[in-house]
Each structure stands twice: as C-alpha cells, then as structure tokens.
Enzyme design. Sequence first.
Site, PDB file in Angstrom:
ATOM      1  N   SER A   7      17.245  -8.413  43.778  1.00  0.00           N
ATOM      2  CA  SER A   7      17.721  -8.385  45.159  1.00  0.00           C
ATOM      3  C   SER A   7      18.090  -9.778  45.649  1.00  0.00           C
ATOM      4  O   SER A   7      17.546 -10.783  45.183  1.00  0.00           O
ATOM      5  CB  SER A   7      16.642  -7.807  46.066  1.00  0.00           C
TER       6      SER A   7
HETATM    7  N1  SAH Z   1      12.289  -6.230  42.867  1.00  0.00           N
HETATM    8  C1  SAH Z   1      13.220  -6.401  41.789  1.00  0.00           C
HETATM    9  C2  SAH Z   1      14.483  -5.657  42.091  1.00  0.00           C
HETATM   10  C3  SAH Z   1      14.566  -4.502  41.210  1.00  0.00           C
HETATM   11  S1  SAH Z   1      15.934  -3.414  41.405  1.00  0.00           S
HETATM   12  C4  SAH Z   1      13.494  -7.835  41.463  1.00  0.00           C
HETATM   13  O1  SAH Z   1      13.124  -8.725  42.243  1.00  0.00           O
HETATM   14  O2  SAH Z   1      14.058  -8.101  40.409  1.00  0.00           O
HETATM   15  C5  SAH Z   1      15.052  -1.890  41.459  1.00  0.00           C
HETATM   16  C6  SAH Z   1      14.233  -1.534  40.249  1.00  0.00           C
HETATM   17  O3  SAH Z   1      13.626  -0.269  40.515  1.00  0.00           O
HETATM   18  C7  SAH Z   1      15.024  -1.372  38.968  1.00  0.00           C
HETATM   19  O4  SAH Z   1      14.492  -2.223  37.997  1.00  0.00           O
HETATM   20  C8  SAH Z   1      14.826   0.105  38.603  1.00  0.00           C
HETATM   21  O5  SAH Z   1      14.749   0.338  37.201  1.00  0.00           O
HETATM   22  C9  SAH Z   1      13.510   0.416  39.293  1.00  0.00           C
HETATM   23  N2  SAH Z   1      13.253   1.833  39.590  1.00  0.00           N
HETATM   24  C10 SAH Z   1      14.097   2.791  40.041  1.00  0.00           C
HETATM   25  N3  SAH Z   1      13.446   3.952  40.209  1.00  0.00           N
HETATM   26  C11 SAH Z   1      12.137   3.735  39.866  1.00  0.00           C
HETATM   27  C12 SAH Z   1      10.969   4.566  39.831  1.00  0.00           C
HETATM   28  N4  SAH Z   1      10.975   5.851  40.211  1.00  0.00           N
HETATM   29  N5  SAH Z   1       9.807   3.994  39.435  1.00  0.00           N
HETATM   30  C13 SAH Z   1       9.757   2.682  39.036  1.00  0.00           C
HETATM   31  N6  SAH Z   1      10.829   1.860  39.055  1.00  0.00           N
HETATM   32  C14 SAH Z   1      12.011   2.376  39.466  1.00  0.00           C
END
Ligand code: SAH
Length: 207
Positions: free
Chosen positions: A52
Amino acid sequence: MVERQLRRRGITDERVLAAMGSIPREEFLPESVRSRAYADSALPIARGQTVSQPWIVAAICQALSPGPTARLLEIGTGSGYSTAVLAEMAGVVVSVERHPDLAASATESLARLGFGNVEVLVGDGSTGLAERAPFDAIAVHAAAPAAPRTLLSQLGEGGALVAPIAAGEDREMLTLYRRRGAEIDREAISPVAFVPLIGAEGYAETP
Ligand code: SAH
C-alpha cells in the site's frame, strides 16, 4: 516521506510517524521497485499484489493506534511492511497471508530486521483467528465486500478494526469500527482502492 506525504496530509500520531520514519521500506520490496521505495504510491510485489501507499499504511495505523501492550491481528501481510509498522507500535502482532510465498518472504524480512513480536501465518484471514481472539485491534489490508462480521466478533471490549469496505465500482471506503459492549460504532476515514480480500467472507477468486 514523513513530512510531505504523511504529516502534511493529516497524520498526526507521533508513534506512527516515528515508526514509519525508522523502518526501511526498501527492505520489504522486490529488487525491481526498490528505487521507488519512498514514492507516494502503491508498488507491485509478487503474486499480482501491492504494498500500500505510505499514506494508507499510516492512516490504518493511526486509526487503530495500538498501545505498547496491544494484541493485534493483521489480515493481508503482503510484503510485511505494514506488519513492521504495526509491530513497532503494538505488543504482539499475528498476521495472516493467503499466499505462502508472500508469507515466507515477509517472515524473512521481518526476522532480518529483528522484529521478535510478530508471527506470520498462511491461510484465509477473512474469518480471522478464532483460537487467538479476542484482539485489541484488527487491521485488514484487502477490500471486503461488506462489514466483516466474523472478524468484528473477534474484537475485545473497546477494540478497533480498520478495513476497506466496498463502496461502489472499484472504490472502497476505509472504515473504522469500534466495539462498545454489544454495539459496534462505525466511522468512515477516506475513499481508497485496494486489492480484493479473497476468501470465505471476502470475494471468490477469479480464475
Ligand atoms: N499490508 C501489505 C499490503 C498487502 S496487499 C503490505 O504492506 O505489503 C493485500 C494482501 O492481502 C495481499 O498480499 C493478498 O494476498 C492478501 N489477502 C487477500 N485476501 C486474503 C485473505 N482472505 N486472507 C489473507 N490474506 C489475504
């Protein structure tokens, strides 16, 4: 980054600003985007996911403002960058990521930087982690179709959850929920765009 992207745009929580000022964001990024580590934008990581934009991470951390003894659950570890910021503020962080390779590389980055109060688990976080509940704070980093009922039920008294909630086509509203007895208060923070939450209480995976 801290002055121009965060403080000037309404991030006032000094603990958030200090954490984001001290954590090396490039350590969580693939080689190809490291030169843009402090850009004012989301950046691509593996598996078509994104880290993000710094302001979004700050807004989530500020809304939750976990105290030094808080037990925090994070859904969507991704690169592990937001996990690091939350771990700098909270007592203990349990973070759930559905892609095993992202979870592994986040675990590695967090260990390399010496974060000892973090655990990264692989699985569907859309239904939380009942066996570890209640939590003081829950951060959801992927867009949910509606208020995440099961996750909200895992908040302790006074606990807060922040999640992007679908609000029309391709847009979400970053929303803060707080448990007060049997009631759950809700407050809109800002319109945002996130990758989808895929899982039992999220969206179905598109092939
Ligand atoms: N906070 C992260 C941003 C990640 S983007 C950072 O700073 O890098 C969102 C993430 O949520 C992705 O990696 C995706 O694979 C994960 N995601 C989506 N659905 C999910 C679920 N049901 N359970 C766990 N992770 C999930």
